[in-house]
Design a protein around this motif. Structure first.
Motif, PDB file in Angstrom:
ATOM      1  N   UNK A  11       1.098  -1.370  -0.039  1.00 28.71           N
ATOM      2  CA  UNK A  11      -0.231   0.284   0.161  1.00 28.71           C
ATOM      3  C   UNK A  11       0.979   1.486   0.075  1.00 28.71           C
ATOM      4  N   UNK A  12       1.996   1.330   1.171  1.00 22.81           N
ATOM      5  CA  UNK A  12       3.075   2.889   0.571  1.00 22.81           C
ATOM      6  C   UNK A  12       3.524   2.944  -0.573  1.00 22.81           C
ATOM      7  N   UNK A  17       3.901   5.910  -5.169  1.00 20.99           N
ATOM      8  CA  UNK A  17       3.861   5.966  -7.642  1.00 20.99           C
ATOM      9  C   UNK A  17       2.825   6.853  -7.676  1.00 20.99           C
ATOM     10  N   UNK A  18       1.631   6.746  -6.907  1.00 24.51           N
ATOM     11  CA  UNK A  18       0.109   7.750  -7.147  1.00 24.51           C
ATOM     12  C   UNK A  18       1.099   8.857  -7.408  1.00 24.51           C
ATOM     13  N   UNK A  19       1.126   9.352  -5.766  1.00 24.53           N
ATOM     14  CA  UNK A  19       1.604  10.588  -5.312  1.00 24.53           C
ATOM     15  C   UNK A  19       2.327  10.888  -6.472  1.00 24.53           C
ATOM     16  N   UNK A  20       3.499  10.393  -7.236  1.00 28.19           N
ATOM     17  CA  UNK A  20       4.697  10.523  -7.800  1.00 28.19           C
ATOM     18  C   UNK A  20       3.778  10.868  -8.829  1.00 28.19           C
ATOM     19  N   UNK A  21       3.263   9.773  -9.922  1.00 27.62           N
ATOM     20  CA  UNK A  21       2.269  10.081 -10.842  1.00 27.62           C
ATOM     21  C   UNK A  21       1.140  11.279 -10.380  1.00 27.62           C
ATOM     22  N   UNK A  22       0.940  11.564  -9.487  1.00 26.21           N
ATOM     23  CA  UNK A  22      -0.574  13.162  -9.422  1.00 26.21           C
ATOM     24  C   UNK A  22       0.789  14.198  -9.995  1.00 26.21           C
ATOM     25  N   UNK A  23       2.256  13.894  -9.293  1.00 31.06           N
ATOM     26  CA  UNK A  23       3.080  15.502  -9.630  1.00 31.06           C
ATOM     27  C   UNK A  23       3.379  15.820 -10.682  1.00 31.06           C
ATOM     28  N   UNK A  24       3.834  14.631 -11.890  1.00 26.64           N
ATOM     29  CA  UNK A  24       3.389  14.689 -12.990  1.00 26.64           C
ATOM     30  C   UNK A  24       2.365  14.915 -14.287  1.00 26.64           C
ATOM     31  N   UNK A  25       1.516  14.574 -13.485  1.00 18.61           N
ATOM     32  CA  UNK A  25      -0.218  14.881 -14.612  1.00 18.61           C
ATOM     33  C   UNK A  25       0.220  16.796 -14.224  1.00 18.61           C
ATOM     34  N   UNK A  26      -0.442  16.805 -12.244  1.00 18.77           N
ATOM     35  CA  UNK A  26      -0.112  18.077 -12.187  1.00 18.77           C
ATOM     36  C   UNK A  26       0.879  19.484 -13.279  1.00 18.77           C
ATOM     37  N   UNK A  89       7.297   6.169 -15.959  1.00 14.39           N
ATOM     38  CA  UNK A  89       6.818   5.893 -14.650  1.00 14.39           C
ATOM     39  C   UNK A  89       5.753   4.628 -14.382  1.00 14.39           C
ATOM     40  N   UNK A  90       5.310   4.683 -15.537  1.00 17.34           N
ATOM     41  CA  UNK A  90       3.337   3.633 -15.882  1.00 17.34           C
ATOM     42  C   UNK A  90       4.043   2.194 -15.317  1.00 17.34           C
ATOM     43  N   UNK A  91       4.927   1.963 -16.005  1.00 19.83           N
ATOM     44  CA  UNK A  91       4.616   0.288 -15.766  1.00 19.83           C
ATOM     45  C   UNK A  91       4.628   0.204 -14.733  1.00 19.83           C
ATOM     46  N   UNK A  92       6.355   1.115 -13.847  1.00 24.59           N
ATOM     47  CA  UNK A  92       6.381   0.627 -12.620  1.00 24.59           C
ATOM     48  C   UNK A  92       4.912   0.799 -11.678  1.00 24.59           C
ATOM     49  N   UNK A  96       3.228  -1.644  -8.869  1.00 22.70           N
ATOM     50  CA  UNK A  96       2.974  -1.705  -7.814  1.00 22.70           C
ATOM     51  C   UNK A  96       1.089  -1.482  -7.296  1.00 22.70           C
ATOM     52  N   UNK A  97       0.600  -1.352  -8.538  1.00 25.76           N
ATOM     53  CA  UNK A  97      -0.538  -2.001  -7.774  1.00 25.76           C
ATOM     54  C   UNK A  97      -1.558  -2.777  -7.967  1.00 25.76           C
ATOM     55  N   UNK A  98      -0.591  -3.917  -8.895  1.00 27.80           N
ATOM     56  CA  UNK A  98      -1.062  -4.919  -9.328  1.00 27.80           C
ATOM     57  C   UNK A  98      -0.615  -5.556  -8.225  1.00 27.80           C
ATOM     58  N   UNK A  99       0.845  -5.408  -7.218  1.00 21.78           N
ATOM     59  CA  UNK A  99       1.617  -5.786  -6.161  1.00 21.78           C
ATOM     60  C   UNK A  99       0.638  -5.618  -4.812  1.00 21.78           C
ATOM     61  N   UNK A 100      -0.104  -4.331  -5.075  1.00 25.18           N
ATOM     62  CA  UNK A 100      -0.851  -3.874  -4.043  1.00 25.18           C
ATOM     63  C   UNK A 100      -2.179  -4.649  -3.888  1.00 25.18           C
ATOM     64  N   UNK A 101      -2.510  -4.938  -5.064  1.00 23.81           N
ATOM     65  CA  UNK A 101      -4.215  -5.609  -5.455  1.00 23.81           C
ATOM     66  C   UNK A 101      -4.138  -6.938  -5.237  1.00 23.81           C
ATOM     67  N   UNK A 102      -3.332  -7.401  -5.095  1.00 22.12           N
ATOM     68  CA  UNK A 102      -2.525  -8.774  -5.026  1.00 22.12           C
ATOM     69  C   UNK A 102      -1.667  -9.678  -3.363  1.00 22.12           C
ATOM     70  N   UNK A 103      -1.763  -8.787  -2.687  1.00 23.86           N
ATOM     71  CA  UNK A 103      -1.353  -8.100  -1.250  1.00 23.86           C
ATOM     72  C   UNK A 103      -2.541  -7.782  -0.612  1.00 23.86           C
ATOM     73  N   UNK A 104      -3.370  -7.543  -1.072  1.00 25.94           N
ATOM     74  CA  UNK A 104      -4.785  -6.940  -0.349  1.00 25.94           C
ATOM     75  C   UNK A 104      -5.445  -8.024  -0.550  1.00 25.94           C
TER      76      UNK A 104
END
Length: 112
Positions: A11-12, A17-26, A89-92, A96-104
């Motif tokens: 999750x962390x 990763x989501x925060x970094x993507x948000x910065x790039x998108x902004x 950044x998108x593949x990473x 990260x999202x896939x790993x988060x979903x699997x761990x959940x």
């Protein structure tokens, strides 16, 4: 390491990763809006408003358009760099999202 820790770590990583993507998108959105603003200024300048005929007579509009063109080039280069960073950044991020979903899913299965 238990599944709750794995879930927390994934999750962390995903949030980071989501925060970094948000910065790039902004940044991408800022650059695109500035390019749109400059595009509108060029259209206004080229509209040949009669009250500005003195500006055209001395060539100030051409100097202005040259400056706007340089500014647009700089912004386009910056936008291309941001888009390249985002693409890298998108593949990473997907991983990260896939790993988060699997761990959940593993944590939920372990509880059941």
């Amino acid at each position: 390491m238990d599944l709750d820790q794995l879930k927390m770590l994934s999750d962390l990583k995903y949030q980071k990763s989501r925060k970094a993507l948000a910065v790039l998108t902004a940044r991408e959105n800022e650059l695109r809006s500035e390019l749109d603003r400059l595009r509108d200024l060029v259209l206004d300048t080229q509209a040949q408003q009669p009250e500005h005929h003195e500006i055209r007579a001395i060539g100030a509009d051409m100097i202005w358009l040259a400056w706007v063109g340089q500014a647009q080039r700089r912004l386009n280069i910056a936008l291309a760099q941001v888009l390249a960073q985002k693409e890298g950044h998108m593949p990473r991020h997907r991983q990260a999202h896939g790993k988060q979903m699997v761990a959940e899913k593993l944590a939920l299965d372990a509880e059941a």
